[in-house]
Design an enzyme around this catalytic site. Sequence first.
Site, mmCIF file in Angstrom:
data_model
loop_
_atom_site.group_PDB
_atom_site.id
_atom_site.type_symbol
_atom_site.label_atom_id
_atom_site.label_comp_id
_atom_site.label_asym_id
_atom_site.label_seq_id
_atom_site.Cartn_x
_atom_site.Cartn_y
_atom_site.Cartn_z
ATOM 1 N N LYS A 105 0.856 -1.200 0.000
ATOM 2 C CA LYS A 105 0.000 0.000 0.000
ATOM 3 C C LYS A 105 0.882 1.237 0.000
ATOM 4 O O LYS A 105 2.024 1.178 0.462
ATOM 5 C CB LYS A 105 -0.888 0.015 1.254
ATOM 6 C CG LYS A 105 -2.160 0.813 1.093
ATOM 7 C CD LYS A 105 -3.208 0.047 0.306
ATOM 8 C CE LYS A 105 -4.454 0.847 0.082
ATOM 9 N NZ LYS A 105 -5.532 0.016 -0.514
ATOM 10 N N GLY A 217 -21.012 6.627 2.945
ATOM 11 C CA GLY A 217 -19.908 6.992 2.035
ATOM 12 C C GLY A 217 -20.412 7.014 0.609
ATOM 13 O O GLY A 217 -21.053 6.064 0.148
ATOM 14 N N TYR A 218 -20.136 8.116 -0.076
ATOM 15 C CA TYR A 218 -20.641 8.248 -1.444
ATOM 16 C C TYR A 218 -19.511 8.642 -2.380
ATOM 17 O O TYR A 218 -19.622 9.560 -3.191
ATOM 18 C CB TYR A 218 -21.794 9.275 -1.480
ATOM 19 C CG TYR A 218 -22.778 9.014 -2.593
ATOM 20 C CD1 TYR A 218 -23.666 7.961 -2.513
ATOM 21 C CD2 TYR A 218 -22.802 9.815 -3.727
ATOM 22 C CE1 TYR A 218 -24.565 7.700 -3.536
ATOM 23 C CE2 TYR A 218 -23.701 9.560 -4.765
ATOM 24 C CZ TYR A 218 -24.574 8.505 -4.650
ATOM 25 O OH TYR A 218 -25.456 8.248 -5.667
ATOM 26 N N GLY A 219 -18.393 7.940 -2.252
ATOM 27 C CA GLY A 219 -17.264 8.162 -3.155
ATOM 28 C C GLY A 219 -17.279 7.113 -4.234
ATOM 29 O O GLY A 219 -18.351 6.658 -4.665
ATOM 30 N N ASN A 220 -16.111 6.720 -4.668
ATOM 31 C CA ASN A 220 -16.006 5.749 -5.751
ATOM 32 C C ASN A 220 -16.769 4.462 -5.418
ATOM 33 O O ASN A 220 -17.625 4.000 -6.189
ATOM 34 C CB ASN A 220 -14.510 5.468 -6.011
ATOM 35 C CG ASN A 220 -14.306 4.577 -7.204
ATOM 36 O OD1 ASN A 220 -15.217 4.364 -8.001
ATOM 37 N ND2 ASN A 220 -13.121 4.025 -7.328
ATOM 38 N N ALA A 221 -16.474 3.888 -4.264
ATOM 39 C CA ALA A 221 -17.099 2.613 -3.892
ATOM 40 C C ALA A 221 -18.607 2.790 -3.632
ATOM 41 O O ALA A 221 -19.441 2.058 -4.179
ATOM 42 C CB ALA A 221 -16.386 2.030 -2.684
ATOM 43 N N GLY A 222 -18.963 3.772 -2.792
ATOM 44 C CA GLY A 222 -20.353 3.942 -2.379
ATOM 45 C C GLY A 222 -21.288 4.345 -3.514
ATOM 46 O O GLY A 222 -22.420 3.861 -3.617
HETATM 47 P P1 NAD Z 1 -13.642 8.076 -1.829
HETATM 48 O O1 NAD Z 1 -12.725 9.087 -1.282
HETATM 49 O O2 NAD Z 1 -14.002 8.128 -3.267
HETATM 50 O O3 NAD Z 1 -14.991 8.099 -0.973
HETATM 51 C C1 NAD Z 1 -15.059 8.160 0.406
HETATM 52 C C2 NAD Z 1 -16.442 8.694 0.763
HETATM 53 O O4 NAD Z 1 -16.648 8.590 2.162
HETATM 54 C C3 NAD Z 1 -16.652 10.168 0.395
HETATM 55 O O5 NAD Z 1 -17.942 10.317 -0.161
HETATM 56 C C4 NAD Z 1 -16.596 10.876 1.757
HETATM 57 O O6 NAD Z 1 -17.357 12.073 1.765
HETATM 58 C C5 NAD Z 1 -17.240 9.813 2.607
HETATM 59 N N1 NAD Z 1 -17.001 9.942 4.045
HETATM 60 C C6 NAD Z 1 -15.877 10.274 4.713
HETATM 61 N N2 NAD Z 1 -16.113 10.274 6.038
HETATM 62 C C7 NAD Z 1 -17.409 9.936 6.199
HETATM 63 C C8 NAD Z 1 -18.256 9.765 7.334
HETATM 64 N N3 NAD Z 1 -17.815 9.939 8.572
HETATM 65 N N4 NAD Z 1 -19.548 9.407 7.127
HETATM 66 C C9 NAD Z 1 -20.027 9.227 5.875
HETATM 67 N N5 NAD Z 1 -19.271 9.378 4.785
HETATM 68 C C10 NAD Z 1 -17.988 9.726 4.951
HETATM 69 O O7 NAD Z 1 -13.005 6.658 -1.461
HETATM 70 P P2 NAD Z 1 -13.348 5.242 -2.083
HETATM 71 O O8 NAD Z 1 -12.373 4.949 -3.152
HETATM 72 O O9 NAD Z 1 -14.815 5.144 -2.348
HETATM 73 O O10 NAD Z 1 -12.960 4.318 -0.849
HETATM 74 C C11 NAD Z 1 -13.832 4.165 0.282
HETATM 75 C C12 NAD Z 1 -13.363 2.965 1.071
HETATM 76 O O11 NAD Z 1 -13.352 1.830 0.227
HETATM 77 C C13 NAD Z 1 -11.927 3.095 1.614
HETATM 78 O O12 NAD Z 1 -11.845 2.404 2.842
HETATM 79 C C14 NAD Z 1 -11.112 2.375 0.582
HETATM 80 O O13 NAD Z 1 -9.884 1.892 1.106
HETATM 81 C C15 NAD Z 1 -12.056 1.253 0.240
HETATM 82 N N6 NAD Z 1 -11.738 0.652 -1.042
HETATM 83 C C16 NAD Z 1 -11.876 1.355 -2.194
HETATM 84 C C17 NAD Z 1 -11.543 0.743 -3.393
HETATM 85 C C18 NAD Z 1 -11.744 1.440 -4.694
HETATM 86 O O14 NAD Z 1 -11.543 0.781 -5.722
HETATM 87 N N7 NAD Z 1 -12.147 2.685 -4.717
HETATM 88 C C19 NAD Z 1 -11.059 -0.568 -3.385
HETATM 89 C C20 NAD Z 1 -10.946 -1.257 -2.195
HETATM 90 C C21 NAD Z 1 -11.296 -0.617 -1.020
#
Ligand code: NAD
Length: 415
Positions: A105, A217-222
């Site tokens: 990582k 969470g509403y980022g990439n994953a959510g």
């Molecule tokens: P991201 O930055 O795109 O999204 C994170 C989201 O979480 C954002 O919408 C942010 O506003 C929200 N957030 C932060 N704190 C919060 C809280 N207290 N309550 C509610 N929402 C909150 O990140 P991502 O890429 O979606 O990753 C999210 C998780 O998934 C991480 O733990 C990451 O390690 C894991 N993950 C992601 C991937 C991937 O391909 N993107 C792969 C494996 C694991």
Amino acid sequence: MTEENPFEIALKQLDDCAEILKLDHDIHETLRHPMRELHVTIPVRMDNGKTRVFQGFRVQYNNARGPTKGGIRFHPQETIDTVRALAAWMTWKCSLLDLPLGGGKGGVICNPKELSVGELERLSRGYIKEIWEFIGPNKDVPAPDVYTTAQTMAWMMDEYSKITGSNGFSCITGKPICAGGSCGRDDATARGGMYTIREAAKEAGINLKNATVAIQGYGNAGRHAAFLCKELLGANVVAVSDSKGGIYNKNGLTIENVCACKAETGSVVNSPDTQAISNNELLELDVDILIAAALENAITKDNASKIKAKILAELANGSTTPEADAILYENGVHVIPDFLCNAGGVTVSYFEMVQNASMYYWNLEEVHERLAHKMSSAYYTVLDTAKKYNVNMRKAAYVVAVNRVVETMKLRGWI
Ligand code: NAD
């Protein structure tokens, strides 16, 4: 143990597993340490002409089963212990999915929201300048994670190509499709999670048609999960949240509206026809499925007993602390542990490596089919192990993953 330190949590999980497997002390001790850590400083010329020095890390935790693999985060609160924990979890994740890879990582302490596009590009290239000798298809292959994107990967791949004087497609995954990326990488994490939820629903006796879902969470994953819940499972997303707060509609959210609001205002809050709720309220909603897709430590001993969902799908890494885990198990919540639930991302990253190496690219259907097979087969391996050892799903996932790493280390003569 401090509840918030992710590496201490990762070690506690490993210790629990060592007890179940009755691991030899020396093997256990070896696994408690990352194989290699890089701490780098990255000077970046800022738009105002001044130089700012950023701190970055790359941790290669264990490469017994193959080159290390794991994402790079750009985050203001990044710490070496977070990177260590995530590298350890990548080791177990790749092993659990039976990928020929180890775990690593990376991270850079920065706030990407405060950097211009040019500054981000120079930071991405600067990071590669510091670590390029230690990465590559046979050593360590980074990928995107929190606040890094396909564009970030393209800059990093390009910098690696320039330094090595060769095509660097295979040094990094999560690239744009036109620059050696794979179809299906963008929603792979969420999609992989959906495949495990589909199987878990059978185990938990939930009819997915119109089952209710809340997503933290509403980022990439959510965000992808919100769309795929409907598309793949036929389920109804009634609540979502981001760092600014949550929204709820008992009849279901219109995901297109939520996305439009997020794009326009930077947050899901204030989406039309929704009621504002707090992040804590979202976690405690009476829904069938709760998807944790934000950051670490969302579910702790303080709120675990209030979780009403029947299934907790951990798309986020480290979303549940060990104390919370025990409470959820006691209360019969079926947890799909992080390094199983979110393994779709690394699985399609692995597919990307295979395609880069063979110079032959698969179509979307092929990627989805192979991903579904990998995810559901890993899910049932974990479920069977949980039943065999009479332990929760996380401990079972550890048993499978750690066992494979240990066996390989033994066969290679390391221990
Ligand atoms: P991201 O930055 O795109 O999204 C994170 C989201 O979480 C954002 O919408 C942010 O506003 C929200 N957030 C932060 N704190 C919060 C809280 N207290 N309550 C509610 N929402 C909150 O990140 P991502 O890429 O979606 O990753 C999210 C998780 O998934 C991480 O733990 C990451 O390690 C894991 N993950 C992601 C991937 C991937 O391909 N993107 C792969 C494996 C694991």
